[in-house]
Scaffold this motif. Sequence first.
Motif, PDB file in Angstrom:
ATOM      1  N   ALA A 132     -52.900 120.134  -3.290  1.00 26.27           N
ATOM      2  CA  ALA A 132     -53.754 120.927  -2.386  1.00 26.27           C
ATOM      3  C   ALA A 132     -55.224 120.733  -2.770  1.00 26.27           C
ATOM      4  O   ALA A 132     -56.078 120.456  -1.915  1.00 26.27           O
ATOM      5  N   ALA A 133     -55.524 120.868  -4.053  1.00 23.26           N
ATOM      6  CA  ALA A 133     -56.918 120.808  -4.496  1.00 23.26           C
ATOM      7  C   ALA A 133     -57.521 119.419  -4.281  1.00 23.26           C
ATOM      8  O   ALA A 133     -58.695 119.285  -3.963  1.00 23.26           O
ATOM      9  N   LEU A 134     -56.703 118.374  -4.443  1.00 23.04           N
ATOM     10  CA  LEU A 134     -57.219 117.006  -4.326  1.00 23.04           C
ATOM     11  C   LEU A 134     -57.148 116.491  -2.890  1.00 23.04           C
ATOM     12  O   LEU A 134     -57.611 115.398  -2.593  1.00 23.04           O
ATOM     13  N   GLY A 135     -56.521 117.283  -1.995  1.00 24.46           N
ATOM     14  CA  GLY A 135     -56.344 116.832  -0.612  1.00 24.46           C
ATOM     15  C   GLY A 135     -55.396 115.641  -0.538  1.00 24.46           C
ATOM     16  O   GLY A 135     -55.613 114.696   0.234  1.00 24.46           O
ATOM     17  N   ALA A 136     -54.352 115.636  -1.362  1.00 27.58           N
ATOM     18  CA  ALA A 136     -53.419 114.505  -1.395  1.00 27.58           C
ATOM     19  C   ALA A 136     -52.660 114.389  -0.067  1.00 27.58           C
ATOM     20  O   ALA A 136     -52.502 115.375   0.659  1.00 27.58           O
ATOM     21  N   ASP A 137     -52.189 113.195   0.233  1.00 27.62           N
ATOM     22  CA  ASP A 137     -51.449 112.986   1.478  1.00 27.62           C
ATOM     23  C   ASP A 137     -50.060 113.600   1.408  1.00 27.62           C
ATOM     24  O   ASP A 137     -49.514 114.038   2.411  1.00 27.62           O
ATOM     25  N   VAL A 138     -49.477 113.595   0.213  1.00 30.67           N
ATOM     26  CA  VAL A 138     -48.133 114.147   0.055  1.00 30.67           C
ATOM     27  C   VAL A 138     -47.914 114.534  -1.410  1.00 30.67           C
ATOM     28  O   VAL A 138     -48.550 113.974  -2.308  1.00 30.67           O
ATOM     29  N   CYS A 139     -47.043 115.518  -1.627  1.00 28.85           N
ATOM     30  CA  CYS A 139     -46.625 115.855  -2.984  1.00 28.85           C
ATOM     31  C   CYS A 139     -45.137 115.539  -3.091  1.00 28.85           C
ATOM     32  O   CYS A 139     -44.321 116.131  -2.369  1.00 28.85           O
ATOM     33  N   GLU A 140     -44.790 114.585  -3.931  1.00 27.41           N
ATOM     34  CA  GLU A 140     -43.385 114.174  -4.069  1.00 27.41           C
ATOM     35  C   GLU A 140     -42.795 114.811  -5.323  1.00 27.41           C
ATOM     36  O   GLU A 140     -43.310 114.614  -6.423  1.00 27.41           O
ATOM     37  N   ILE A 141     -41.721 115.571  -5.153  1.00 27.44           N
ATOM     38  CA  ILE A 141     -41.068 116.242  -6.282  1.00 27.44           C
ATOM     39  C   ILE A 141     -39.769 115.494  -6.589  1.00 27.44           C
ATOM     40  O   ILE A 141     -38.817 115.558  -5.796  1.00 27.44           O
ATOM     41  N   TYR A 142     -39.743 114.774  -7.704  1.00 28.42           N
ATOM     42  CA  TYR A 142     -38.546 114.006  -8.080  1.00 28.42           C
ATOM     43  C   TYR A 142     -37.683 114.843  -9.013  1.00 28.42           C
ATOM     44  O   TYR A 142     -38.163 115.368 -10.012  1.00 28.42           O
ATOM     45  N   THR A 143     -36.383 114.958  -8.678  1.00 25.65           N
ATOM     46  CA  THR A 143     -35.508 115.807  -9.470  1.00 25.65           C
ATOM     47  C   THR A 143     -34.137 115.165  -9.645  1.00 25.65           C
ATOM     48  O   THR A 143     -33.980 113.961  -9.418  1.00 25.65           O
ATOM     49  N   ASP A 144     -33.128 115.979 -10.034  1.00 23.81           N
ATOM     50  CA  ASP A 144     -31.808 115.412 -10.342  1.00 23.81           C
ATOM     51  C   ASP A 144     -30.835 115.513  -9.168  1.00 23.81           C
ATOM     52  O   ASP A 144     -29.661 115.206  -9.309  1.00 23.81           O
ATOM     53  N   VAL A 145     -31.292 115.996  -8.009  1.00 22.77           N
ATOM     54  CA  VAL A 145     -30.478 115.968  -6.787  1.00 22.77           C
ATOM     55  C   VAL A 145     -31.325 115.281  -5.704  1.00 22.77           C
ATOM     56  O   VAL A 145     -32.522 115.084  -5.899  1.00 22.77           O
ATOM     57  N   GLU A 146     -30.679 114.928  -4.561  1.00 24.89           N
ATOM     58  CA  GLU A 146     -31.391 114.063  -3.612  1.00 24.89           C
ATOM     59  C   GLU A 146     -32.271 114.813  -2.618  1.00 24.89           C
ATOM     60  O   GLU A 146     -32.787 114.245  -1.673  1.00 24.89           O
ATOM     61  N   GLY A 147     -32.433 116.128  -2.814  1.00 18.82           N
ATOM     62  CA  GLY A 147     -33.290 116.872  -1.897  1.00 18.82           C
ATOM     63  C   GLY A 147     -32.893 118.334  -1.900  1.00 18.82           C
ATOM     64  O   GLY A 147     -32.250 118.813  -2.841  1.00 18.82           O
ATOM     65  N   VAL A 148     -33.263 119.030  -0.827  1.00 25.91           N
ATOM     66  CA  VAL A 148     -32.877 120.435  -0.681  1.00 25.91           C
ATOM     67  C   VAL A 148     -31.590 120.461   0.142  1.00 25.91           C
ATOM     68  O   VAL A 148     -31.521 119.853   1.213  1.00 25.91           O
ATOM     69  N   TYR A 149     -30.594 121.146  -0.357  1.00 31.97           N
ATOM     70  CA  TYR A 149     -29.281 121.202   0.287  1.00 31.97           C
ATOM     71  C   TYR A 149     -29.048 122.571   0.919  1.00 31.97           C
ATOM     72  O   TYR A 149     -29.744 123.547   0.615  1.00 31.97           O
ATOM     73  N   THR A 150     -27.999 122.639   1.745  1.00 32.61           N
ATOM     74  CA  THR A 150     -27.642 123.905   2.394  1.00 32.61           C
ATOM     75  C   THR A 150     -27.197 124.955   1.370  1.00 32.61           C
ATOM     76  O   THR A 150     -27.218 126.145   1.659  1.00 32.61           O
ATOM     77  N   ALA A 151     -26.783 124.515   0.181  1.00 30.60           N
ATOM     78  CA  ALA A 151     -26.464 125.406  -0.941  1.00 30.60           C
ATOM     79  C   ALA A 151     -26.579 124.553  -2.200  1.00 30.60           C
ATOM     80  O   ALA A 151     -26.676 123.322  -2.092  1.00 30.60           O
ATOM     81  N   HIS A 210     -20.514 129.211   3.289  1.00 30.98           N
ATOM     82  CA  HIS A 210     -20.865 127.849   3.706  1.00 30.98           C
ATOM     83  C   HIS A 210     -19.880 127.380   4.778  1.00 30.98           C
ATOM     84  O   HIS A 210     -20.277 126.800   5.794  1.00 30.98           O
ATOM     85  N   ASP A 211     -18.596 127.673   4.576  1.00 29.56           N
ATOM     86  CA  ASP A 211     -17.574 127.313   5.573  1.00 29.56           C
ATOM     87  C   ASP A 211     -17.756 128.126   6.853  1.00 29.56           C
ATOM     88  O   ASP A 211     -17.743 127.588   7.954  1.00 29.56           O
ATOM     89  N   ALA A 212     -17.951 129.445   6.689  1.00 29.19           N
ATOM     90  CA  ALA A 212     -18.012 130.327   7.866  1.00 29.19           C
ATOM     91  C   ALA A 212     -19.171 129.940   8.793  1.00 29.19           C
ATOM     92  O   ALA A 212     -19.036 129.971  10.013  1.00 29.19           O
ATOM     93  N   PHE A 213     -20.294 129.575   8.227  1.00 27.17           N
ATOM     94  CA  PHE A 213     -21.446 129.196   9.060  1.00 27.17           C
ATOM     95  C   PHE A 213     -21.489 127.688   9.331  1.00 27.17           C
ATOM     96  O   PHE A 213     -22.482 127.172   9.862  1.00 27.17           O
ATOM     97  N   GLU A 214     -20.415 126.997   8.953  1.00 19.75           N
ATOM     98  CA  GLU A 214     -20.269 125.555   9.232  1.00 19.75           C
ATOM     99  C   GLU A 214     -21.484 124.747   8.796  1.00 19.75           C
ATOM    100  O   GLU A 214     -21.976 123.895   9.525  1.00 19.75           O
ATOM    101  N   SER A 247     -29.766 128.038   7.699  1.00 25.93           N
ATOM    102  CA  SER A 247     -30.074 126.732   7.104  1.00 25.93           C
ATOM    103  C   SER A 247     -29.538 126.612   5.693  1.00 25.93           C
ATOM    104  O   SER A 247     -29.260 125.519   5.222  1.00 25.93           O
ATOM    105  N   GLY A 248     -29.465 127.736   4.984  1.00 22.41           N
ATOM    106  CA  GLY A 248     -29.055 127.626   3.592  1.00 22.41           C
ATOM    107  C   GLY A 248     -28.523 128.922   3.011  1.00 22.41           C
ATOM    108  O   GLY A 248     -28.733 130.004   3.557  1.00 22.41           O
ATOM    109  N   ILE A 249     -27.797 128.756   1.907  1.00 22.22           N
ATOM    110  CA  ILE A 249     -27.219 129.892   1.180  1.00 22.22           C
ATOM    111  C   ILE A 249     -27.675 129.792  -0.266  1.00 22.22           C
ATOM    112  O   ILE A 249     -27.631 128.705  -0.847  1.00 22.22           O
ATOM    113  N   THR A 250     -28.112 130.903  -0.826  1.00 23.99           N
ATOM    114  CA  THR A 250     -28.544 130.872  -2.230  1.00 23.99           C
ATOM    115  C   THR A 250     -27.835 131.965  -3.009  1.00 23.99           C
ATOM    116  O   THR A 250     -27.289 132.906  -2.431  1.00 23.99           O
ATOM    117  N   TYR A 251     -27.874 131.829  -4.338  1.00 26.10           N
ATOM    118  CA  TYR A 251     -27.359 132.891  -5.193  1.00 26.10           C
ATOM    119  C   TYR A 251     -28.336 133.102  -6.341  1.00 26.10           C
ATOM    120  O   TYR A 251     -29.083 132.202  -6.708  1.00 26.10           O
TER     121      TYR A 251
END
Length: 417
Positions: free
Chosen positions: A162-181, A398-402, A253-257
């Motif tokens: 935000a401060a540098l006005g970057a084009d994108v912020c890429e967050i690399y982690t141990d899963v392939e993205g944000v999942y439904t759960a 997760h099943d109930a909301f398909e 869109s998603g379920i959390t705990y």
Amino acid sequence: MALVVQKYGGTSVADPERIQAVARKVVERRRKGDSLVVVLSARAGETDRLLALGHDVSPEPNPRELDVLLATGEQVTIALFSMAVHDMGEEAVSMTGYQAGIITDRAYGQARINWIETLPIVGKLHEGKIVVVAGFQGYDDEGNITTLGRGGSDTTAVALAAALGADVCEIYTDVEGVYTADPNVCSKARKLDRISYEEMLEMASMGAKVLHLRSVEFGMKYHVPILVLSSFTDAPGTLVTKEDEEMEKVVVSGITYNKNEGRVTITNVPDIPGMAAKVFRPISDSGINVDLIVQGSSGTPGRANISFTVPKTDFARTMRIVERIAPEIDAGPVHGNADIAKISIIGLGMRSHSGVATKMFETLARENINLKMISTSEIKISCIIDEKYTELAVRVLHDAFELDRAPLGRIQIQEES
Ligand code: ADP
Ligand code: ASP
Ligand code: MG
């Protein structure tokens, strides 16, 4: 040529081989012409190790000194990483939070970034260097080292973007993205290709630790596109971005705990004006954040039960405070339960669809899961249940909301891009 802020989490820089692998990825990207700021976490397990070490020496470590200790984890990775980049023939410069101009308040252990002095980083970028910043840390106006709370390297990255006005912020982690759960709990969890800031904010605050809550707040406030991706594969990842009409069509869109809260109940509180204030004033004065609050009849006329949840780390302290207040306000016994979990379902489409809460309650009832507390917001419904049912609840909802099936809107978005 783009200005890109990348952040690599603890598992991505866990050992020398992984540090070299990430360095190779970064060097390749630099050679394609992008300017890069790389934010790194401590190696996996290191912050826990330092925390335990602090507690071995002192049962209640001095907060300032604990932050000095915890901040060393990130300092190790930025140095090792920059060495690896040098060996590959590119110039990198490591910067601590202090050197990178990240100025926070003085709330040790959970400091908030007040502003960022961008000149030091911009100067190094102009020299063509890869700037490697220690995540999770900053300093206050008197030069004390502070840390941003567990998982805070995400916030360093998005705030810098935000401060540098970057084009994108890429967050690399141990899963392939944000999942439904959480994909580590629900095998049918599906990766989302896009999610709105608002939904991500709710997911992060309800326990999806894939992004630190304040990183999403920064992203939303300053319109930083956040891309969550894997350090280990080239899969496309999830874009956190502004909401659009297609997103509104998706009800859930998603379920959390969240297993990190405990519940406190004060029974038989006199049902007269001012009582809730008397209960909660000393709690908030102690810096404890109360989450859900429910007040209901106690069965005795003129008396009410007040239940609320607090972070597990503050649970014992809260119990001590409330046990002290209860006799002072002529209330009955105090009960506490730390073995609870909060299950939440989140989706923009809840604004315009009815019956979502009923479906959630019926689904949990079929499994004989008792609801201890319920709370709702415009795009979220949360229930407090017994902790032992957490994984079961996530899977049946997760099943109930398909959620394993891609909704139409999402498929269309994928085909267009
Ligand atoms: P890092 O060390 O890279 O910051 P974290 O452990 O903080 O990684 O966050 C990634 C983890 O978040 C995943 O391994 C996963 O178990 C968890 N997680 C929880 N909910 C979700 C979700 N909805 N989507 C993706 N990951 C999730
Ligand atoms: N190292 C810190 C932690 O483990 C910050 C982070 O990884 O984001 O919480
Ligand atoms: Mg994290």
